[in-house]
Design a protein around this motif. Structure first.
Motif, short mmCIF file in Angstrom:
data_model
loop_
_atom_site.label_atom_id
_atom_site.label_comp_id
_atom_site.label_asym_id
_atom_site.label_seq_id
_atom_site.Cartn_x
_atom_site.Cartn_y
_atom_site.Cartn_z
N SER A 79 0.84 -1.20 0.00
CA SER A 79 0.00 0.00 0.00
C SER A 79 0.87 1.24 0.00
O SER A 79 1.79 1.36 0.82
N GLY A 80 0.59 2.17 -0.91
CA GLY A 80 1.38 3.39 -0.99
C GLY A 80 0.77 4.40 -1.92
O GLY A 80 -0.28 4.17 -2.51
N MET A 81 1.43 5.54 -2.05
CA MET A 81 0.98 6.62 -2.91
C MET A 81 1.93 6.69 -4.09
O MET A 81 3.12 6.97 -3.93
N VAL A 82 1.41 6.47 -5.29
CA VAL A 82 2.29 6.34 -6.45
C VAL A 82 1.88 7.27 -7.58
O VAL A 82 0.69 7.47 -7.85
N HIS A 83 2.87 7.89 -8.19
CA HIS A 83 2.71 8.69 -9.42
C HIS A 83 3.19 7.84 -10.58
O HIS A 83 4.03 6.96 -10.41
N HIS A 84 2.66 8.10 -11.76
CA HIS A 84 3.01 7.21 -12.88
C HIS A 84 4.50 7.18 -13.19
O HIS A 84 5.02 6.18 -13.72
N ASN A 85 5.23 8.23 -12.83
CA ASN A 85 6.68 8.21 -13.08
C ASN A 85 7.46 7.51 -11.97
O ASN A 85 8.68 7.39 -12.06
N ASP A 86 6.76 7.05 -10.93
CA ASP A 86 7.44 6.31 -9.87
C ASP A 86 7.64 4.84 -10.21
O ASP A 86 8.41 4.15 -9.53
N HIS A 87 6.93 4.35 -11.22
CA HIS A 87 7.08 2.95 -11.61
C HIS A 87 8.42 2.74 -12.32
O HIS A 87 8.84 3.57 -13.12
N PRO A 88 9.07 1.63 -12.07
CA PRO A 88 10.30 1.32 -12.81
C PRO A 88 9.96 0.89 -14.24
O PRO A 88 8.86 0.42 -14.52
N TRP A 89 10.91 1.06 -15.12
CA TRP A 89 10.75 0.53 -16.48
C TRP A 89 11.00 -0.97 -16.46
O TRP A 89 11.79 -1.44 -15.65
N PRO A 90 10.33 -1.77 -17.30
CA PRO A 90 9.42 -1.38 -18.37
C PRO A 90 7.97 -1.22 -17.94
O PRO A 90 7.13 -0.85 -18.75
N TYR A 91 7.67 -1.46 -16.64
CA TYR A 91 6.26 -1.35 -16.24
C TYR A 91 5.74 0.08 -16.40
O TYR A 91 4.55 0.28 -16.63
#
Length: 287
Positions: A145-157
């Motif tokens: 559980s957390g607060m995530v922005h789309h740029n926080d995901h690692p590549w390639p996801y």
């Protein structure tokens, strides 16, 4: 509204329907051990994940840890859904505030006097600091559980997330009047309001701040509950750094779990509740 009880080994299960403060009817399932419960547990689901996903974990808590466990579906999802999805009026605030509060009230009625625990998967622990009526909660177990922005995901996801938030998800929701998650292979179908608010939060660096107000109070965690938020080293959806961000709202330290330490191939965002990963279930309950 109850159906006939079903006995699974040392656990009794039955359906349980209850209403939210604004009148939505939710349907859950109550798992009880044969002996007096050690604790009452509300299991808050992740976004778009039906309660049946948590069945084996709930049975384990009841049978092995002597806990009464309530799983349930948010409005418009699973057993709490009836009628065309495009007509469902719901957003993330409804799921993360009203529905979760109603579930706590329901288990208090069913298992009065037992210490109250909350197990929250993803969304299931994200908005607890924004909720009322937490005075009697003694344990909070957050899972991925957390607060995530789309740029926080690692590549390639990250490429998958960008496509979902800015192309595929919006187009499909506009065309269908709801997010056709099953057809898109992104999980369950979701009400349009859930998708749009979810998108708003995950594409903004201030996350839900622009929606704070009477419906979504600002976070104010002053509970004396023991809090453990678990992050998984291989979770691309909610990476450990984003779990740590939520942990600061709780004033807690996140717990990092590496699947390799338990001879597990993969846990990721959803796998913590899979029977094949049950080696980590006792870890989730540690103080």
């Amino acid at each position: 509204m109850l159906d006939a009880s079903v006995v699974q080994g040392e656990v009794t299960e039955r359906s349980l329907a209850f209403k939210t403060e604004d009148g939505a009817e939710l349907v859950g399932r109550l798992y009880r051990p044969e002996r007096r419960p050690f604790a009452a547990v509300v299991l808050n689901s992740a976004t778009g994940v039906p309660q049946t996903f948590y069945t084996h974990f709930a049975r384990w808590l009841a049978a092995e840890r002597r806990m009464a466990v309530l799983t349930y579906d948010y409005r418009g999802l699973g057993r709490s859904h009836a009628g065309p999805m495009r007509k469902v009026q719901a957003d993330m605030t409804d799921w993360g505030i009203r529905d979760q509060v109603a579930a706590r009230r329901a288990i208090r009625r069913e298992v009065p006097g037992a210490p109250l625990w909350i197990v929250g998967h993803s969304l299931g622990a994200m908005l607890l600091p924004n909720q009322p009526e937490l005075e009697d909660v003694v344990r909070v177990i957050g899972v991925a559980s957390g607060m995530v922005h789309h740029n926080d995901h690692p590549w390639p996801y990250r490429a998958v997330a960008l496509n979902f938030w800015f192309t595929l998800g919006p187009l499909a929701t506009l065309l269908c009047g709801y997010l056709p998650g099953k057809r898109l292979r992104f999980g369950e179908d979701l009400p349009a309001g859930v998708f749009w608010q979810w998108r708003k939060w995950c594409t903004s660096r201030v996350f839900y701040d622009d929606d704070l107000g009477p419906r979504l109070p600002a976070p104010n965690w002053d509970s004396g509950a023991v809090v453990r938020l678990h992050a998984f080293a291989d979770d691309d959806l909610i990476p450990p750094a984003q779990v740590e961000k939520l942990a600061k709202v709780y004033g807690a330290d996140p717990v990092l779990i590496d699947p390799k330490d338990y001879d597990l191939t993969k846990v990721g965002h959803l796998g913590a509740f899979s029977r094949k990963n049950r080696a980590i279930w006792p870890i989730l309950l540690e103080e």
